[in-house]
Design a protein around this motif. Sequence first.
Motif, short mmCIF file in Angstrom:
data_model
loop_
_atom_site.label_atom_id
_atom_site.label_comp_id
_atom_site.label_asym_id
_atom_site.label_seq_id
_atom_site.Cartn_x
_atom_site.Cartn_y
_atom_site.Cartn_z
N THR A 11 37.53 39.34 32.33
CA THR A 11 37.59 40.41 33.32
C THR A 11 36.27 41.19 33.36
O THR A 11 35.91 41.76 34.38
N ASP A 56 33.99 42.05 36.49
CA ASP A 56 33.38 43.34 36.84
C ASP A 56 31.93 43.16 37.29
O ASP A 56 31.50 43.76 38.28
N GLU A 71 45.12 58.74 36.35
CA GLU A 71 45.12 57.74 35.29
C GLU A 71 45.17 56.33 35.88
O GLU A 71 44.70 55.37 35.29
N TYR A 72 45.73 56.25 37.07
CA TYR A 72 45.92 54.93 37.67
C TYR A 72 44.80 54.63 38.66
O TYR A 72 45.05 54.35 39.83
N TRP A 73 43.57 54.66 38.18
CA TRP A 73 42.43 54.50 39.09
C TRP A 73 42.39 53.11 39.71
O TRP A 73 41.96 52.94 40.85
N ALA A 74 42.86 52.10 38.96
CA ALA A 74 42.77 50.73 39.47
C ALA A 74 43.70 50.52 40.66
O ALA A 74 43.51 49.62 41.46
N LEU A 75 44.70 51.40 40.77
CA LEU A 75 45.62 51.33 41.90
C LEU A 75 44.88 51.54 43.22
O LEU A 75 45.28 51.04 44.26
N GLY A 80 41.54 48.53 43.22
CA GLY A 80 41.92 47.16 43.57
C GLY A 80 41.95 46.93 45.06
O GLY A 80 41.21 46.08 45.59
N PRO A 81 42.79 47.67 45.78
CA PRO A 81 42.84 47.50 47.24
C PRO A 81 41.49 47.79 47.90
O PRO A 81 41.15 47.17 48.91
N LEU A 84 38.57 47.03 46.74
CA LEU A 84 37.81 45.79 46.63
C LEU A 84 38.23 44.82 47.73
O LEU A 84 37.40 44.19 48.39
#
Lengths: 305, 316
Positions: B246, B250, B285-289, B292-293, B295
């Motif tokens: 991963t 990045d 805390e859920y920054w990837a939420l 992700g979209p 990206l």
Amino acid sequence: MYLVIEQLLNGLQFGLLLFLLAAGLTLVFGIMDFVNLAHGSLYMMGAYFAATFVAWTGSFVLGTLMALGATLLLGIVLEYVALRHLYGRDHLDQVLATFGLILFFNDAVRLIWGPAGLALPLPAWLTVPVQIIPGVYYPAYRLMIIVVALAVAALLYLVVMRTRIGMLIRAGASNREMIGALGINIKLLFTLVFGLGAALAGLAGLMQAPILTVQIGMGENILILAFVIIVIGGIGSIRGAFMAAIFVGIIDTMGRAFLPDLLRKVLSGAAASTAAPALSSMLIYLLMAIVLVVRPEGLFPAAKR
Amino acid sequence: MKMPKLNASNAVAAIVCAALVLLPVYSAVTGNIFILTLFTRIVILALAAASLNLIMGYGGMMSFGHAAYLGIGGYAVGILAAEGFGSGFIQWPVALAVSALFALVVGALSLRTRGVYFIMITLAFAQMAYYIASALSRYGGDDGLTVYKRSDFAGLINLSDRTQFYYLCLACLFGGLYLIWRIVNSRFGLVVQGVRSNEQRMQAIGFHANRYRLVCFVIAGTICGLAGALLANNTDFVSPAVMYWTRSGDLMVMVILGGMGSLFGPVIGAIVFLVLEELLSQFTEYWALIMGPLLLLIVLFARGGIMGLLGRTHRA
């Protein structure tokens, strides 16, 4: 000797599980020419759905069936909303976009189910050991995985080789533009194939769930293994994926089980205990590197486009 | 060699460079140490991304295992430090040499394949490096290795000083970018780009395509090894997690986000990716939420990355 049989069965079971994952991946890859890194996330979602639905309904069979349906639905929605716009794009774009989806799914799971893992308890009738040959007992659940996976593989073979939809899938794999020109609704076909792949990944995830814990990122390691398998088997070839999956499953399991002892006979104790875990984890990648160097198209390449 | 023209993307590049040079001044004036720490990491990863861009953007070699060199460079520094070789004059050349050697082996085997197979085989080699590092029980195994003392450059430069270390990283980044710029515009670089566009034609006019590719691959790996040595000094720590696939993802994201095949793109990409990650993780805390979209949207609607939006793409 019994240990060898047991480990062989473990290897077969792991290999069949990998096949379920790899079959979906290779179908999507072979037909849509689409690299789906988020396939591991669907595997994870299958496991989470199963843990939730089994706890909710109180029935293992009903819960897992619902989880299977949910993963199928999730796959179709995912394809419809986002991924279909990526067909025909550069592989790199697809890798990037689905990498984003992995990030999304991991955090979505953390938000919904929390950071701690879940357990999927087995019903009592699946925990008893079964005597397979006199004196050798094997857990009923692992045996069930083998049976279910073999049945799914056989079903998949029948669907792909003997039905009209399977014919379209094979035709799509060898020439997408042509079957589109012949009046087949490729968009629908692609959505169906993607949903099928998602359901297979979900099935692999929920079957693996009682053996390992259900946790975030569980799909990432195994996704790479599935990629290794389709590369070894030849991209787009289900037969290749099947052979390679069983091969990889057995080699990986046997390596982990017996390599440390073998090494200890050759090397000193300290050196062996350092080298063994690394070597047994690397074995698969080593195998893939060798296959790619010797046969860059994989062992069972699908028909040329 | 062509001189850079004045246009939107070059203006942005110049402004970003100036800002990077002046950052420690800002940090000293405002007393904001955090921003200096953050940007030290950004500059290091920008160097890694720039090296990936050399093979991915200019050479058309989609390596999905580039983070391996970050780990190799880092472990070279960490292991030598643990064994009592604290001098940077030993550590860094070893880090570069080992990275180059690894790149040579991986490249020689991987370049026999093309397309997705190449992506997967580079990934496989990086995973092997990851598992080897996990098994180094003498050097921390899975838990990683603490680097108790940063590389010692005999009083020339003190790596434990934040500002000095930042400028060292920045100098490495600018040096790396200059090197890549010279390579890309040299005869060698033109051959590599020619091979990306049309391998058969380059073969036909007499270039040994794979040799050029391999040299390019090794150069990129070596530059990334340098970034790895810097990274280990920055975090005082190196672990197998640096090499996980991963992390390679990045780096790819940074390159594509900034603009593949544009010299300065990876730097912009690294800044945007890591600052965004930092901001989002402060916000939730859920920054990837959200990341992700985001990206996904960038891939769908902003081909050629940020530099592409600024109107200058080299993308084939």
